[in-house]
Scaffold this motif. Structure first.
Motif: not given
Length: 385
Positions: A104-123
């Protein structure tokens, strides 16, 4: 559609880059598979190409429902509101969101990740992030966490909170580099490795490698390598395992992260240019076809040896291990004479003339024309051209 489902749909399109094989380029070869997740894709692709596969999953991924540590770490990250998040794998992102949704915390996680700068390791990690409706601001040029950390350190992380989605094999050094540069580092591990069912399979695989009854051993995760090393130590076969992987058995890894514990053990694994299962399959196929197929045209026969499959004039001929090893050596010599001493050493006969003569006799009796193996007086043996 939930975040986890969106990522699942996207990730399903990233199937192994494997096409239907028209021929059987791996006919006669035996390949070891240590993966648990998606092992069926790898095994079926190898078998379609004619290989015999020995499957022994070294580790498996624990069910999300059993991993409360993941949920606790997720809540900690949500509360911390990190400035930066590093996503290392598509599968990890999917499982992370699945777990968050289930509690039940999926939306909270999405909001948190939306507010930070995301870096990814690969395609693939980038695709998973974007499928979740998130945007990334940087990607590693070589699909390694080390390169991502280099990027972050170049722009400065002092006083910032960095969340890192790990991928089952923790690169402790990269986390420490971030901490030493002044960052607060939070981690989440969406999948944990546990011992699989049928624990006797891995020892049997190790024994097959040590005895040379395998042509290639494949790895798709670094923890699986560590699990094999640990099991080999318990069996008292670690040294023999390493020696076999340096010699008659080729070891292959899907990418540099998986390959690192192999390199640390002094091995030189095959690594595809693109870190994908399909690329690994192609590389193994090319390596065996180019380096482990022996052919010789003689006056009386066409001889071809592919792994453990011997064909003479197109007909399959069964050989016991010792005569097979002898024939492989003679084929490798391409018609040149091999001394009795060299062949005795190769077969580990400790200089026994009688044992070598018996092996030569067994080889001749197994061939349609025993005269193919020619005795060169006072010198040794060769294949008659």
């Amino acid at each position: 559609m939930t975040v986890a489902r969106a990522i699942e749909v996207q990730d399903a399109t990233a199937a192994p880059e494997v096409s239907e094989a028209v021929e059987a380029p791996l006919d006669g070869f035996r390949i070891g598979v240590t993966s648990h997740r998606r092992s069926r894709d790898l095994i079926e692709a190898l078998e379609r190409r004619g290989a015999s596969v020995l499957h022994a999953p070294a580790l498996k991924i624990a069910p999300v429902q059993e991993d409360m540590v993941l949920i606790d770490d997720t809540r900690t990250i949500i509360a911390a509101k990190p400035d930066i998040c590093i996503a290392t794998t598509a599968y990890g992102m999917r499982r992370w969101c699945e777990a968050a949704d289930s509690f039940g915390i999926g939306e909270q996680l999405l909001e948190t990740l939306s507010a930070c700068r995301m870096f990814v390791r690969g395609p693939k990690a980038r695709g998973a992030v974007r499928a979740a409706g998130l945007a990334d601001v940087g990607i590693s040029s070589d699909e390694t966490t080390a390169t991502l950390v280099d990027m972050l350190l170049a722009e400065g992380v002092r006083g910032k909170t960095v969340a890192v989605q790990l991928h089952g094999y923790t690169d402790v050094r990269q986390l420490e580099r971030l901490r030493m540069s002044g960052a607060t580092v939070l981690t989440v591990t969406p999948y944990r490795w546990v011992k699989p069912d049928g624990e006797d399979k891995l020892p049997r695989l190790i024994e097959a490698v040590v005895s040379g009854n395998l042509d290639v051993l494949t790895f798709t995760s670094a923890p699986a390598v560590d699990a094999m090393w640990s099991t080999a130590h318990e069996m008292g076969l670690y040294r023999q395992l390493i020696e076999a992987l340096k010699g008659p058995v080729t070891v292959a890894a899907v990418g540099p992260v998986t390959a690192q514990p192999l390199v640390d053990a002094g091995l030189t694994p095959l690594i595809p240019d693109r870190y994908r299962m399909g690329a690994l399959i192609r590389l193994v196929t090319e390596h065996l076809s180019l380096n482990h197929v022996r052919r010789l045209e003689t006056k009386s026969a066409t001889i071809e040896l592919r792994g453990r499959c011997l064909r003479i004039n197109g007909e399959v001929v069964d050989l016991a291990p010792a005569p097979l090893l002898l024939l492989r050596a003679l084929l490798g010599a391409g018609g040149a004479v091999l001394s009795r001493e060299a062949l005795s050493d190769l077969l580990d006969l400790r200089g026994s003339v009688h044992a070598l003569d018996m092996t030569v006799s067994r080889l001749r009796s197994s061939l349609p024309d025993g005269k193919l193996v020619e005795t060169v007086v006072k010198r040794g043996y060769r294949l008659r051209a």
